[in-house]
Every structure is written in structure tokens, then in C-alpha cells.
Design an enzyme around this catalytic site. Structure first.
Site, mmCIF file in Angstrom:
data_model
loop_
_atom_site.group_PDB
_atom_site.id
_atom_site.type_symbol
_atom_site.label_atom_id
_atom_site.label_comp_id
_atom_site.label_asym_id
_atom_site.label_seq_id
_atom_site.Cartn_x
_atom_site.Cartn_y
_atom_site.Cartn_z
ATOM 1 N N GLU A 378 63.199 47.297 29.199
ATOM 2 C CA GLU A 378 64.644 47.470 29.378
ATOM 3 C C GLU A 378 65.014 48.554 30.381
ATOM 4 O O GLU A 378 66.003 49.264 30.202
ATOM 5 C CB GLU A 378 65.311 47.748 28.032
ATOM 6 N N GLU A 439 62.859 39.785 22.553
ATOM 7 C CA GLU A 439 63.488 40.443 21.399
ATOM 8 C C GLU A 439 64.795 39.741 21.084
ATOM 9 O O GLU A 439 65.490 39.277 21.996
ATOM 10 C CB GLU A 439 63.841 41.914 21.689
#
Ligand code: GAL
Length: 730
Positions: A378, A439
Site C-alpha cells: 500500500e 486483502e
């Protein structure tokens, strides 16, 4: 010929940075793996492990001309280490997740030697993942094993086994890296099957530092599959005038693994929907210092209890024991290098690249690994850095694709697989392909084991909904949910108790109801699953109604009875979950049945049917008070090596042994024998269950554990401690 000795026992430790000459009396004796301190399972403050500690080990060494070079191999030290031998600084190593080796030879002396390791467990901004707050705790210490390796000057440094044309005409390339070329030496390799039979050999001159041996005409080989993960070994020997000078062996498997644009993932040419969870390496009480047994057990939980076919090692390389077990049981792995949302300066990036190299060089023979994560989880785009990480991964391993976990769709795509964290609670459609969801859920749905029924059900159904959507979408290879287990975190994240309650299991690896959704997706041939996602405590639902109730099961249908009255037969909800192998089952019409019975006759019985035959049964009494205390060690024997551990779970259960959901009690454990209890003792149980760990000391024998709680009979368990080296650990 090399020797490789475990170097884990007999260390001295002090939770402070002391002088190299500080007396041994200041230290305590410990065994690795070791955490720089112990914790409660929640409310962990990261400042409590952020200090420099000192590890010391005295050892004797006698020179051996056939193996003059001596290395210390560290599997993992959190977060930075300086290694000194006999007062000489040998190495400063930065990075807590990948292995590193230290050449002791320059400072080694015949006879007594003293090794000192200063372990810096502070969140240093110059070492990944830090420089920014991360959503997990790193903990501290020499938290994985260490070995002492003595080798000849010309020795084998690394072996990379590359199966080729696996599905047509299997061949093998074995890339051997030598410490130095030796034109007079010969490399000989043997291919050994799972039964120990040598099925092929190959050889070449050791004239270059990098030599590739070929096995061209192989007899038929057995593929590594999820159902039958056949493993082979390549043994590479270095021969000097016919005599064995060095040898390294490595396990691997014959399989192909491909991500195809628009088509998803293919294992051995067969399409496979990826269905998995993320795993942190964090445990209650011991931080990250879990021995082999606990690491292996996590792989087993993911495969057999949760029915996953893939795990992501979020967000760093994990224990070799975990990966070895994934190989053995057939669980795919997406392994990524260390980092979280932040990219540091050039020096920081160098450390990240060094860890990436160490991860791939350590792990590229694992058949379980199908994807390398080469983007800091991320993080923002950084073309220069990610061009380097991709190039490095491709140079070190041309057999596997790269992925890079991002959380914004417009991110630059430099990898082979578009790995995306998708918190839309649905399935976003990136334009890039192949696409894998790495995720979902997580902070969108923190759920505690002691949350109310509605929350627990919604959590489970969120996982069910996203998997239903991804399974119905051929353009996505699969989805890996956040997360398998709850984990300790920093103040900026998680609940006020510094835990991210994002797991489908809690931090003890005890299931929440979302775990039952995962479990129920297995084929009943594997295991028949029938779970009630309800408390069967009739006044606990809003409005006092109990009209519908959820089951997770892989049965074809269930029959529900209250007291003597059959409520009905119910089937999986295919209308709302058409793509799941085993949709949840909703039971309705309960209130009508309940109206017929006085309270004490409201026992619930659910029978699961497969092909018309009863295959599983659940019994829930109307009375949900705790009637018994159960104590269940995961293992009934441990190795008496000072490090081996097993979980001791305890459950307050009703008269039919279901967890008693509202039991809030104190449980106290007592141990007799050569083992220690690790954990909070007494333990405040909420929501029926909890766990401590039992850690073996160094003496074989039998350990007896007793658990007590007020008002119920005590529960006992025995665990045998076996002398190290006496056969397979149980
Ligand atoms: C993600 C992150 C994970 C974890 C998760 C919680 O953004 O990658 O490490 O923090 O959120 O939902």
C-alpha cells in the site's frame, strides 16, 4: 564436508545494552527462539520492546583444516544486530525479517570464544518497515533459530532447483553457486524421490562460480498438487579427487503455477480459484518468537481448519518452518518483502532490496510459493524503486511472477500480477490483468470473539459475500481476506486494546464465526462441517426474537428440531450465494417451534445430511450455562530442547460441550514437571475460551497441567517431553 549445528541453547541474555566485558552474572540463560520480553496478550505497548538488548554465547572451537571457514546463520533478528566475536565487531545487520550470515572466521580462535550480539529492537527509521507507523507490532529479539556452519574454503553457497516443461517432458536445471570456482573439483547432483530412491543423477565441473547442472531425461515424476504435495530432493555434492568435500540438499516439487490475464490462476494447467487469508507472524505473549511447532501449526490451521488454498505472508518473509509445512501439506503462498505504506530514502531502499534478495535466495525452491510481492504494501508509486525490485526478483527467479500490493486502482503497474487490496466489500474491476485480491474486510469489520451475535454473523457473511462475488468472476484469480488471526498493533490502529480484531480467528487461533464460513467451503470428502453461527440464547437477539438462525455447513441439507418438534429441513442459500461451493444455510420458523415448548425443553438439534444420509449433528441445550472446563493441548508431546511449545486452550462449555458464550470466569493453570507456562495466569476468560502456552525445559519426562475455575471440576492434561533427537517429534 560441512557441519551444520543448531546454535540455539546456552545463550545468555540481558534486556539492556551492556559492556562487552560485563560479567555473566548480569545475564540469564535462554534458548532461541527468544523474545526480548514477554507480554500480556492484549494492551501491548510497543515501547515495551523497543530497546537494545545483549545476547552472549560462549563456545569452544577446534580448527579443522577440512572446513576452515565458519559462519553463523541467523534466521531472523528483530530489528538490527551488531555481531561481535572475541571483542571484534564483525557485522552490523539491518532488517528483521530475512536471514543473514556472519563469517566468524576472521575473529575465531582455537578453544574458548565469546560471541556477543547487540539486538536493536527500536523502530528505527532507517530500517524497513519503519520511518512511519505500521499496523502491526514487530517485537524484538533473536526470534528465529541460529546455526553454526563450518565449510571448506570452496563450498556450495546456494542451490536453485528449476523444474522445466513439467507438464510435458519434465527436466531439471539446478543452478549451483559456489563460494569460489575450483577447476579440479566436480559437482555431482542426485534427484531423490519422496521414498528416498535416487531416480536420476547429473554432474559438472566446478570451474565457474555459477554452474548449472541439467537433468534432461527424467523418469515419470509425480506432480506437487494441493491434494498430494509430492516432494523431491536434490542433493548437490562437491567432490575433490573423488572424496566428498561439501554437500547441500534442497527440497522442491514439480508443478506449474501461472496467472493468466482474464482467466485467473492455473496450477499444473488446471484452473484454481484462490481462496485464502493473510497471516501475520504475531502470537500472544511471545511476540514473534514462535518455535517450529507453532509455525507449522499455523499452516495446518490455514489449510485444514480454515480450508484455504493460499496464504499471503503479510507483510514480510516468514519462518522457514511455516513455509516448509506449506510445502508438505499443499498450501500456496504469496510471499512479500518487508514494508508497510512507506518508502524511505536510498539507504532504506537498499536494506529493502537486500531483504528481498535474501528472501528469494532462501525461498525459491519452495513449490508452495507462487508469487513474489515486490512492492511495499500500500505504498505510493515509485517507478525507480519498483523497477529495481521487479528486476531483482526476475533476475533471481525467472520461474515466478511478481506482484505488488496496492490500494489505489490508478497505481503504476510494473509487476506481472495486479495484486490489489479491495475494501469495497465487493470486487472492483481494475483494467490491469491478471488480477488478484490481496486483502478485503479487515478494518471495515473488526470483530471480537465476545461481540454480539449480529456482529459476529455480519462479519462472517461479509467474507462469504466477497468470496461469492470473486468466485463468480472469472477475471479475478481469487481473494485473500484480511486476516487469518487477530494481531497486536500500534495505538494508531485497531481497537483500544492495541489489537486489530480483524482475524477470522482470535490471536490464540481460536475461531470466530467467520472462521466457520471458511471451514465450511471445504469438500465434505475432506471433512464434514456443521456449525451454528448463533448463541442459542433466545433473549440475546434484538427484540427478543429468534426467528432465523445461520449455519455454516458443507452438508446438502439440515434438519432442525427444537425439543421434540421438527422445525424443518433447510438447504444452502444458493439464491444469494450462487458461486460458493457451500453457501450458508438460513433456518427460519424457529419462533413457531419455540412457542410449543417450555424453556427446559428447548434443546436444539441440527442434523446435517449428505446424499440423504445423516453425516453430522449439533446439539445445543436450552441451558447455556458453563457446566465443564475443558483443557486441550494441541500436542501431546514436546521436545525437551528448551524452546518447543504447544498451545493449551481452555474452554468453558455447556452440557453438550459447546462453548458457553457468556461465561466470564477466571481460569488458573498449574504445571507439574519440567515445563513452563507462558501467558497470563490466572487468565480472565471472556466468551468461553482462552489459551496459554506450555514450553518445554531441557529434561525429558511427563508434565501434568491442571486448569481450575471456581464452581466447576478441574481439568487436566498430560504432555510428554522427549529427549531431543529421539525420533520424529510427535
Ligand atoms: C490494510 C493493510 C493491512 C491492515 C489492513 C487492516 O490496508 O494492508 O496491513 O492494516 O489494512 O484492514
Amino acid at each position: 564436508m560441512r557441519t551444520l549445528q543448531p546454535f540455539n541453547a546456552g545463550w545468555l541474555y540481558v534486556a539492556d545494552q551492556v559492556d562487552l566485558t560485563a560479567p555473566d552474572e548480569r545475564f540469564q540463560e535462554i534458548t532461541l527462539p527468544h523474545t526480548n520480553r514477554l507480554f500480556t496478550h492484549r494492551n501491548v505497548d510497543c515501547l515495551d520492546y523497543q530497546f537494545v538488548s545483549t545476547y552472549r554465547k560462549h563456545f569452544t572451537w577446534s580448527p579443522d583444516p577440512s572446513r576452515p571457514q565458519v559462519f553463523l546463520d541467523f534466521d531472523g533478528v528483530m530489528l538490527a544486530a551488531t555481531v561481535w566475536l572475541n571483542g571484534v565487531l564483525l557485522v552490523e545487520h539491518l532488517g528483521g525479517f530475512a536471514p543473514f550470515s556472519v563469517d566468524l572466521t576472521p575473529a575465531l580462535v582455537p578453544g574458548e570464544n565469546t560471541l556477543t550480539v547487540f539486538v536493536d529492537s527500536r523502530e528505527r527509521a532507517d530500517v524497513p518497515p519503519f520511518g512511519h507507523r505500521v499496523d502491526y507490532l514487530a517485537f524484538g529479539g533473536i526470534y528465529r533459530e541460529v546455526s553454526l556452519r563450518s565449510v571448506p574454503t570452496c563450498h556450495i553457497d546456494n542451490v536453485f532447483v528449476r523444474p522445466q516443461e513439467v507438464l510435458s517432458q519434465p527436466r531439471l536445471e539446478v543452478a549451483v553457486r559456489l563460494s569460489q570456482p575450483a577447476p579440479d573439483l566436480i559437482l555431482q547432483a542426485r534427484l531423490i524421490d519422496g521414498q528416498g530412491a535416487v531416480i536420476a543423477t547429473s554432474q559438472g565441473a566446478a570451474a565457474q562460480p555459477d554452474v548449472t547442472l541439467h537433468f534432461d531425461a527424467l523418469p515419470p515424476v509425480t506432480l506437487w498438487t494441493l491434494e498430494q504435495p509430492a516432494l523431491y530432493t536434490v542433493e548437490v555434492a562437491l567432490l575433490a579427487a573423488g572424496a566428498l568435500s561439501d554437500m547441500v540438499s534442497s527440497r522442491f516439487g514439480f508443478r506449474t503455477a501461472e496467472f493468466r490475464p482474464e482467466r485467473g490462476f492455473f496450477l499444473n494447467g488446471q484452473r484454481l480459484k484462490l481462496f485464502g487469508l493473510n497471516r501475520h507472524q504475531i502470537y500472544p505473549y511471545i511476540g514473534v518468537a514462535a518455535p517450529a511447532r507453532l509455525q507449522r501449526r499455523d499452516a495446518e490451521i490455514l489449510k485444514f481448519e480454515l480450508g484455504c488454498n493460499i496464504v499471503r505472508t503479510s507483510h514480510y518473509p516468514q519462518s522457514p518452518h511455516f513455509l516448509n509445512r506449506c510445502d508438505e501439506i499443499g498450501l500456496l503462498v504469496f510471499e512479500e518483502f518487508a514494508g508497510w505504506n512507506h518508502i524511505g530514502d536510498e539507504a532504506w531502499q537498499q536494506v529493502a532490496l537486500t531483504e528481498l534478495r535474501a528472501m528469494i535466495e532462501r525461498d525459491r525452491n519452495h513449490p508452495c510459493i507462487v508469487l513474489w510481492g515486490v512492492r511495499i504494501n500500500e505504498s505510493a508509486d515509485n517507478e525507480a524503486f519498483y523497477t529495481r525490485t521487479n528486476a531483482l526478483a526476475h533476475a533471481l527467479d525467472n520461474t515466478r511472477p511478481t506482484g505488488g500490493v496496492r490500494d489505489f486502482l490508478s497505481s503504476a503497474f510494473l509487476e506481472d500480477v495486479y495484486t490489489y487490496n479491495d475494501f469495497s466489500n465487493s470486487v472492483a474491476e481494475p483494467t490491469q490483468q491478471p488480477h488478484l485480491i490481496t486483502e478485503f474486510a479487515g478494518h471495515m469489520f473488526p470483530t471480537k470473539s465476545w461481540d454480539g451475535e449480529e456482529r459476529m454473523v455480519d462479519h462472517a457473511l461479509l467474507h462469504a459475500r466477497v468470496h461469492n462475488r470473486q468466485m463468480g468472476n472469472d477475471r479475478v484469480a481469487g481473494a485473500i481476506g484480511w486476516a487469518a488471526f487477530d494481531y497486536n498493533t500500534h495505538i494508531e490502529f485497531g481497537s483500544g486494546d492495541r489489537i486489530c480484531h480483524h482475524g477470522v480467528m482470535d490471536i490464540f487461533r481460536l475461531p470466530k464465526w467467520a472462521a466457520w464460513f471458511y471451514e465450511s467451503q471445504q469438500s465434505p470428502a475432506q471433512r464434514v462441517v456443521l456449525r451454528l453461527a448463533a448463541h442459542w440464547a433466545l433473549g440475546d437477539s434484538a427484540g427478543g426474537a429468534a426467528d432465523s438462525m445461520l449455519l455454516f455447513s458443507n452438508c446438502d441439507e439440515v434438519e432442525v428440531t427444537v425439543g421434540e418438534q421438527v422445525v424443518g429441513r433447510f438447504q444452502p442459500n444458493r439464491a444469494d450465494y450462487p458461486n460458493l461451493p457451500h453457501p450458508p444455510i438460513t433456518v427460519s420458523g424457529l419462533n413457531r417451534a419455540l412457542a410449543h415448548h417450555r424453556y427446559q425443553h428447548r434443546d436444539l438439534r441440527v442434523v446435517g445430511y449428505l446424499a440423504g444420509q445423516p453425516a453430522a449433528q449439533l446439539l445445543f441445550p436450552a441451558d447455556r450455562l458453563p457446566r465443564r472446563l475443558l483443557l486441550t493441548p494441541d500436542a501431546d508431546c514436546l521436545v525437551a530442547d528448551g524452546a518447543d511449545m504447544t498451545r493449551l486452550a481452555f474452554h468453558l462449555v455447556d452440557q453438550f460441550d459447546n462453548p458457553a458464550p457468556f461465561a466470564i470466569k477466571i481460569v488458573t493453570l498449574e504445571v507439574e514437571g519440567e515445563a513452563d507456562l507462558i501467558g497470563e495466569n490466572p487468565f480472565p476468560v471472556v466468551a468461553s475460551s482462552g489459551a496459554l502456552y506450555l514450553k518445554a525445559r531441557h529434561r525429558p519426562g511427563v508434565v501434568r497441567v491442571t486448569a481450575r475455575t471456581e464452581g466447576l471440576p478441574a481439568a487436566t492434561a498430560t504432555v510428554e517431553l522427549l529427549a531431543p533427537g529421539t525420533g520424529e517429534p510427535c
